[in-house]
Structures are given as structure tokens and as C-alpha cells.
Scaffold this motif. Sequence first.
Motif, short mmCIF file in Angstrom:
data_model
loop_
_atom_site.label_atom_id
_atom_site.label_comp_id
_atom_site.label_asym_id
_atom_site.label_seq_id
_atom_site.Cartn_x
_atom_site.Cartn_y
_atom_site.Cartn_z
N SER A 11 32.25 47.84 42.07
CA SER A 11 31.82 48.06 43.45
C SER A 11 32.98 47.73 44.38
O SER A 11 33.85 46.92 44.04
CB SER A 11 30.63 47.17 43.76
OG SER A 11 31.04 45.83 43.77
N PRO A 12 33.01 48.34 45.55
CA PRO A 12 34.11 48.11 46.50
C PRO A 12 34.30 46.62 46.81
O PRO A 12 35.44 46.15 46.89
CB PRO A 12 33.68 48.86 47.76
CG PRO A 12 32.65 49.84 47.33
CD PRO A 12 32.04 49.33 46.08
N GLU A 13 33.18 45.89 46.92
CA GLU A 13 33.30 44.46 47.26
C GLU A 13 34.05 43.70 46.16
O GLU A 13 34.92 42.89 46.41
CB GLU A 13 31.91 43.81 47.45
CG GLU A 13 31.05 44.43 48.52
CD GLU A 13 30.29 45.65 48.01
OE1 GLU A 13 29.56 45.52 47.02
OE2 GLU A 13 30.45 46.74 48.60
N LEU A 14 33.62 43.98 44.90
CA LEU A 14 34.25 43.30 43.77
C LEU A 14 35.71 43.68 43.65
O LEU A 14 36.58 42.85 43.40
CB LEU A 14 33.52 43.65 42.48
CG LEU A 14 32.49 42.61 42.04
CD1 LEU A 14 31.86 43.04 40.72
CD2 LEU A 14 33.13 41.24 41.90
N GLU A 15 35.97 44.97 43.85
CA GLU A 15 37.35 45.45 43.75
C GLU A 15 38.22 44.74 44.78
O GLU A 15 39.35 44.32 44.49
CB GLU A 15 37.38 46.96 43.97
CG GLU A 15 38.57 47.61 43.32
CD GLU A 15 38.45 49.13 43.37
OE1 GLU A 15 37.58 49.67 42.67
OE2 GLU A 15 39.20 49.75 44.13
N GLU A 16 37.64 44.57 45.97
CA GLU A 16 38.38 43.89 47.02
C GLU A 16 38.67 42.44 46.62
O GLU A 16 39.76 41.93 46.85
CB GLU A 16 37.56 43.95 48.31
CG GLU A 16 38.38 43.80 49.56
CD GLU A 16 37.49 43.88 50.80
OE1 GLU A 16 36.92 44.97 51.03
OE2 GLU A 16 37.36 42.86 51.49
N ARG A 17 37.65 41.82 46.02
CA ARG A 17 37.85 40.43 45.59
C ARG A 17 38.91 40.31 44.51
O ARG A 17 39.71 39.40 44.50
CB ARG A 17 36.52 39.84 45.13
CG ARG A 17 36.05 38.73 46.07
CD ARG A 17 35.10 37.79 45.39
NE ARG A 17 33.80 38.39 45.18
CZ ARG A 17 32.91 37.95 44.29
NH1 ARG A 17 33.21 36.92 43.53
NH2 ARG A 17 31.75 38.53 44.16
N ARG A 20 42.37 40.85 46.03
CA ARG A 20 42.76 39.68 46.83
C ARG A 20 43.23 38.56 45.90
O ARG A 20 44.24 37.92 46.12
CB ARG A 20 41.56 39.22 47.68
CG ARG A 20 41.70 37.84 48.27
CD ARG A 20 41.83 37.87 49.78
NE ARG A 20 42.01 36.53 50.31
CZ ARG A 20 42.94 36.21 51.20
NH1 ARG A 20 43.74 37.13 51.68
NH2 ARG A 20 43.04 34.96 51.63
#
Length: 278
Positions: A11-17, A20
Amino acid sequence: QITRKFVLPFSPELEERYSRRLAIITELKNTLEHAIGELSLNYQPKLDLQKGKVTHVEALIRWTNARLGFVSPEVFIGIAEQAGFIENITSWVINRAIDDAAKFRDAKVDVSVAINLSAKDIMDPALLPRVLGLLKAKNLSTECLSFEITEGDLVKDHDKAISHLQAFRDQGFEIAIDDFGTGYSSMAYLQNLPVNTLKVDKSFVLKLHQQDGDQKIVKTVISLAHSFDMNVVAEGVETIEALTLLAEWGCELAQGYYICKPTPADNFITWYNENLNT
Ligand code: C2E
Ligand code: CA
Ligand code: CA
Ligand code: CA
């Protein structure tokens, strides 16, 4: 349904995490390797409530990266531990803290500098000889340095951790259990720990004067510590009310924004001279 299940981890959120996290690892390794001056130490005093004097000061790491900006140690220390290079950070901290301990001594600021250690550091047999060597090079005694470790970090390889800590104690170093009350310590376990101080977690101290439950916990930790001949430090002291209660209950040391925020070494020396060096 099934495809969705497999798509979820990306998911985009996980990918962002993840990205980071990866950026933090990359940048932090780069910072450590090239010594670019992005790391610093702040110092926060611990006030002796009986003597009205500062006897200890905790070293707290700060990192401001060119690309990522300020990153909290609450974030990057855990990442460095998991990614397997916490010992490089600890080495940097110990070197700088011992330099600053010499600076404090030269400025007639008589304090012991407390360093935060991670589980892996405690297991490293090279740590003690290295610390002793650095102290000797600066003509500093083992009283000039102390250590803080969390309860959780001691559970992993208990017997080995105990014997390493005992070796530090035998050399005269003070050791505190950090964030006490949030981990898994049993009474039996506490009895065998070669530590001389319990540091009550700030979650019990921040609202001390408003919370009856917190008062019960802190009072209990104080009497527990004293029955094991240990000292107590309360962290997160933000109000005069909390400070007064702690002094009343016989807590030895207090640390928190009400007394002084973490600050660079030179500022700390100025603060010490203005407030205490009389
Ligand atoms: P800690 O060792 O439990 O440190 C206490 C934290 O509470 C520090 O956050 C400190 O700045 C903050 N604090 C102090 N007084 C008050 C107060 O009155 N109110 C509130 N709300 N907070 C207060 P900081 O500096 O962000 O450090 C966070 C954590 O990062 C530390 O928790 C420690 O676990 C870790 N850490 C920091 N420096 C080092 C280091 O050099 N090595 C290692 N291994 N860990 C470090
Ligand atoms: Ca600490
Ligand atoms: Ca703590
Ligand atoms: Ca903590």
C-alpha cells in the motif's frame, strides 16, 4: 479477495514508510562514515533533591540531516538497532561524551555523564576496555561516566548481560535501569541485577500531581529501590508540584523540563554556573 491480500503489503502508506526507513538507514550510515558533523549531543542535568546540586547529566543524541531534516532519536535509534549498526552510533556517542566529560571537568562542573546503551552494546565484550582506554587518555576516573539501559534489553541474554554489567560495576561505573516500570522486571530479577539506580519512566511522572495511580506507582518504585539499596531518578519532571512530591517521598534525583531541557555542552556549563556553582 486473494489478490487484494497480496497487494496490501505494498500500500502507498507502507511503501512510504519503507522508503523513509531506507532513507534514514542510508543517510545515517553516510553521516557516521564521513563524520559530516550532523550528529551532536545535548545534555540534561539530574538534580540531587537532597543536596540541591546537579551530580549527573544525561547525554542525548541529536541528528539533523541535510536531506531529511531533524530526525528524533526515538525514530532513528530503533532503526539503527534493527538494521545492525547501533554500535557505530554508540561509539560516536562515547567518544563525544568522554570529550565533553573532560570539558566539564576543566570547567569545574563536577558531574557524571550518563550514556544510553542498547542491548547489543551490553553484549559487546570490547565496550568496557574501550571505555576504560578513552577515560585514561583524558585522565578521567570511572565516576565521570555512567550508563542507562532499559529493562527490556536485559532480558535477551540475561546471564551474559548480568556478567558484563557486573564488570562495569566492578570498575566503579554507576548503572541505571531506564524507563523503569514499563518493562518486564520481576522482583527476583531485580534482586540479581548489578545496577545501583532505577529511573522511573516519565509516563508515571508527567502528570504526577493529578494522577493518584501514578503517585502510588512512583511511591512504590521508590520504596522498592530503597529496599534494594538503589537510588531513584524521576524523569519527565515538568512542574514544581511533581518536584515537591518527589522530594517529599525521598526520591534522590529529578530530571525534566522544569529543571532544564536537554542543551548543548557549552549551554549546560553556563546554566550550571548560573544556577549551581556557588
Ligand atoms: P530516554 O533515555 O528515556 O530519554 C528521555 C527522553 O525524555 C529524552 O527524549 C528527553 O529529551 C525527554 N525529556 C526529558 N525531560 C522531559 C520532560 O520533562 N518532559 C518530556 N515530555 N520529555 C522529557 P529524546 O532526547 O528525544 O530521546 C528519546 C530516546 O532516544 C531516549 O529516551 C533514548 O531511549 C534514546 N536515545 C537518545 N540518545 C541516545 C543515545 O545516545 N544512545 C541510545 N542508544 N539511545 C538514545
Ligand atoms: Ca535515558
Ligand atoms: Ca527514560
Ligand atoms: Ca525512553
